[in-house]
Scaffold this active site. Sequence first.
Site, PDB file in Angstrom:
ATOM      1  CG  HIS A 243       0.242  -0.585  -2.997  1.00 26.48           C
ATOM      2  ND1 HIS A 243      -0.028  -0.299  -4.313  1.00 26.48           N
ATOM      3  CD2 HIS A 243       1.429   0.006  -2.714  1.00 26.48           C
ATOM      4  CE1 HIS A 243       0.961   0.442  -4.800  1.00 26.48           C
ATOM      5  NE2 HIS A 243       1.859   0.642  -3.858  1.00 26.48           N
ATOM      6  NE  ARG A 265      -1.698   4.895  -7.298  1.00 27.39           N
ATOM      7  CZ  ARG A 265      -1.691   5.524  -6.130  1.00 27.39           C
ATOM      8  NH1 ARG A 265      -2.414   6.605  -5.947  1.00 27.39           N
ATOM      9  NH2 ARG A 265      -0.964   5.072  -5.132  1.00 27.39           N
TER      10      ARG A 265
END
Lengths: 588, 110, 113, 242
Positions: A243, A265
């Site tokens: 991740h 994000r």
Amino acid sequence: MQMASDIERHDTDILILGTGGAGMFAALHAQQTAPEGTRITIAVKGLIGKCGCTRMVQGGYNVALGGGDTVERHFMDTINGGKWLPNQDMAWKLCEQAVVRVRELENEVGCFFDRNPDGSLHQKAFAGQTADRTVHKGDLTGIEIISRLMEQVLSRPIEKLQEHRAIGLIPTKDGSALAGVLFIDMRTGKFRFIRAKCVMMGTGGGPTMYKYHTPSGDKTMDGLAMALRAGLPLRDMEMVQFHPTGLLAGAHTKMTGTVLEEGLRGAGGYLLNSSENRFMFDYDQLGERATRDVVSRGIYTEMRKNNTSENGGVYISMSHLGPENVRKKFSGMVKRCADSGFDLAGGKVEVVPTAHYFMGGVVVDPDTRTAMEGLYVAGEDAGGAHGSNRLGGNGVANSTVYGGVAGDIMGLDLRKMNAQRDPDEAVLSAEVVRAQHPFSRKPAIIQALRHTLQEAMWEDVGVMRTRAGMERGIARVSEISDELMTIGVDPSNLAFNLTWHDWLNMRSLCDISSVIAKAGLVRENSRGAHFREDFPESGTMESSFFTVARKTRDTVEVSREKVKFSIIKPGESILPEGEPETLVEAKL
Amino acid sequence: MLGVRLYMLQRLTALIMAPLTLGHIAVMIYAVQGGLSTAEILSRTQGSIWWLLFYGSFVVAVSLHAAIGLRVIVHETLGLKRPALNILTLVVSLLLLFMGARAVLAVTLT
Amino acid sequence: MIRKHRAHPLWFAYALHRLSGLALALFLPAHFYILSKALTQPESLDNFLTLTESPMVKLAEFGLVFLLAVHFLGGFRLMAMEWLPWSDRQKTFAAVAVAGAFLVSGLFFLRVV
Amino acid sequence: MSANCDELEVSVWRGDRLSGHFEVFHVPAQDSQTILDVVSWIQQNLDATLSYRYACRVGMCGSCAMMVNGVPRWTCRTHVKKVMNGNKLEVAPLRNLPVIKDLATDMDPFFDKWIAAEGLHHPTKTRDEPIETINPDSTMRAEANAGIECINCSVCYSACDTVAGNVDYLGPAALQRAWTLFNDAKDSGQNAILEAVSGAGGCHNCHSQGSCTVFCPNELNPMKAIAELKKATTKSFFKKRV
Ligand SMILES: Cc1cc2nc3c(=O)[nH]c(=O)nc-3n(C[C@H](O)[C@H](O)[C@H](O)COP(=O)(O)OP(=O)(O)OC[C@H]3O[C@@H](n4cnc5c(N)ncnc54)[C@H](O)[C@@H]3O)c2cc1C
Ligand code: HEM
Ligand code: SF4
Ligand code: F3S
Ligand code: FES
């Protein structure tokens, strides 16, 4: 020291290891399908429902529930995401049964997932998906799923063995079937052997041999290490998903490595290097919004250039979106960071790629059966459903779907099994001796060695790999493994002795670490989570193979097996002609 | 150690006592201002069925209310359990009822 | 003992309610006993009542009224919390109840002295 | 690693179900350090036999709660700086639960009560039926949502003095769960729930001490849930009688 002869022994009919989505569903389904009077036992390394990663699921659960989305589309996304490596029958069953499982979760188990204003289930799209598919409960989906499952399991007449750590799969004398499982009752430190007609293993993998990792502390590859010792074939063992944004707060804190959610994000968060540059556009035109593996590699490359933050990572910065806004939209994350002393809303937080999920696992058929009679494997311990990459939201779908399948199948298979099988006493004794090995050595600090292993795996078998690196990694792991055997544990008080379990954790991690590296060497191309700097191409999809690792005597052999395109061939699609490529905008 | 019944009883008796306590306090303030003597008190209360009912219902309510209250406190601090706890509750409430009744009769009967 | 986990307003309110209830419950039999003397020995009640002129007893009376008032108001606060629509201002209500008890018993005290 | 070289003086409870004592350890202070980090550091570096429990390390699993300086807290998300008393810390097992060893408690009583409070879904449908349409903004749903993020960490349970005194008392978390289910449109257990929370250990034992709400790390409000249960049971009490 305890001898093999003073192992406590008892019998059950169905034995389940682990209480993640796989273990809990296996218990519930076994109870529904097995004949009246069947004894069901669930044994777990921690407390029921309070350990493992299913509880940690944030984003949600993938399921095609109409509105344009179909099982076929979910399946195609899964195959494309896995870069054509998945076992297609498993992937199909995953997508198909997720529909039933999610209804079961809502209607029978009592989960409540977020709703649209009109009262229907709310679904969003994770990266790599072509439809709004992910069902969720805020960003704490796992708590809802596991708490509800836990209540159901706790309220049923199921034998519960908490803080019981499985340490060995014990076969019958002729090796043809599984007789039972050896445990350590962690609270007392005593060994316990349980014979069962059917055993389901759902210990959830867990790539915690990396310097930065997300899974819960109890997950240390025990299941796969046991399966390896038992001679079972393991597939896709090179496939470790990273991740991109794990919290970075120094090596001394357990907060390091924990996930900062993907949505940051997606919402427009910046990744910045030491000179405050948004470097992701150097690597991909989607910038921060590229997929997990791409962003992980981008960050990793930046780190190798030494453009790093204070603790050696990069920064995530949200403040340009307005601190108040961020605080509102990501309240859970902001609060979590604040508890750790960081200001996510207004400042910069250090992040680093972190090992998140393990795609590899025991070779199983779509009914969770393994090569060994009496052993079933489901969840993150089983390989095949995801191939080289797991889509966000497919993890918990996989463990709940296949846990339930295992429960059903065991309930049926049980009818054909007359009695518990007798174990190979030699293997049983050998496993006891193995676990007691450190008692005869001089105690030393195990954690230091764990850091060495995590460092080695991160550097040499991590986000980006090369032959030389992985060979070095194998050598380093082997040294660490040898050193572990010289480190002792004081056996004077074994009750709840975490240090002994740290040692055993390291044993499992070392064993599987070297398999990861060996499988990585055999894959001389780059697919999904596996990236070879020396073989950056993916190879043709038609020539896809998966790796299979097997232990024979003292060596681990890794071979390649051709992927069977049992449902769909590369270049084809099972979506009807004229169906749009994607129903949603590409977003996280 | 408090099921819904005892809970309701404690709350209901509290509600009954509330106006009675207010009334009692009012009388006291009034009495104190007039300077208090046995004769004065008694002359007001003795022979009055209303005062009998007034203080009588207070005594009934408080003996239940306080007995339940003590039951809870004794259970939580001294760990006494049923059936001893039930006996205690009963004894306390009968004792209060008895003493209270005596007092009420003393001030209201001629 | 005021341990750390107890150091917050609603816990104090709880403690006050319990102590006042307990004190009232212990006081009550004594009160009943003295009143019942009216029946048998009216003089002794008189003697007792003259005692009430002494300042110590006045103070004790103030205490008693305070206990009653704080238990009374606290009791209503609890019943309101339990039966009326929920309000997030429980701490305020508890403070008001205690302040109210001081007010009432203070007034009583001043009038009497 | 940016360490300042200060040292923490940490008193840690050592013992079992029957007896125990505090033992003092010295632990290097760090910039980012949680109570859980301190406890693990002691186990990993100073005393290999120290027992404690954790899993997720991010406040999701509720297995790491301990008494920290006399107050129940989730240790994985409690920053040392926030609770430090000078340079001193005191860490003990959660109150109101039997100790297994050192800092690890037996949480079974907590979960037994969770189930005893009917804290589990009572289905009205099967997996073969469609998922129920539920208006997320309805008052009942809002009421159910209020307590749904409970991680069953037992912090409230060990903060409550009623739990300490009354072994039968179901406790704040179990009762809050019962209230959540009572408001779940999909749940058919309303009567069973009312029954379960009206017994000798039910919601009527709560004295509204409020410590549960003060200490819940997830900012939930069990005190309110319990008050609502009292309301609901009162209503049904009178309904049954008229
Ligand atoms: C932070 C985080 C976020 C995630 N978010 C998502 C998401 O949004 N969507 C998604 O689909 N997936 C997500 N995943 C992945 C998902 O959690 C896993 O794929 C899935 O939960 C695995 O389920 P499982 O039942 O196989 O294993 P787990 O839930 O991990 O359970 C394993 C169980 O086995 C027990 N165990 C381990 N070793 C032993 C032993 N030796 N003896 C006995 N018991 C043992 C463990 O204690 C535990 O109870 C996330 C993972 C993490 C870590
Ligand atoms: C004067 C006589 C009274 C006496 C002797 C008395 C005594 C008590 C006692 C001993 C308790 C137990 C305390 C506890 O559980 O902590 C109690 C509780 C209670 N009292 Fe009273 N009380 C009196 C009057 C009142 C009045 C007038 C009211 C209401 C207005 C009232 C309301 C309550 C309530 C609501 C409780 C329950 C508290 C809880 O469950 O925590 N009481 N009382
Ligand atoms: S209500 Fe809060 S304190 Fe209590 S168990 Fe749930 S999360 Fe923990
Ligand atoms: S602390 Fe306990 S007494 Fe009630 S309000 Fe909370 S449960
Ligand atoms: S370790 Fe899971 S809540 Fe602290």
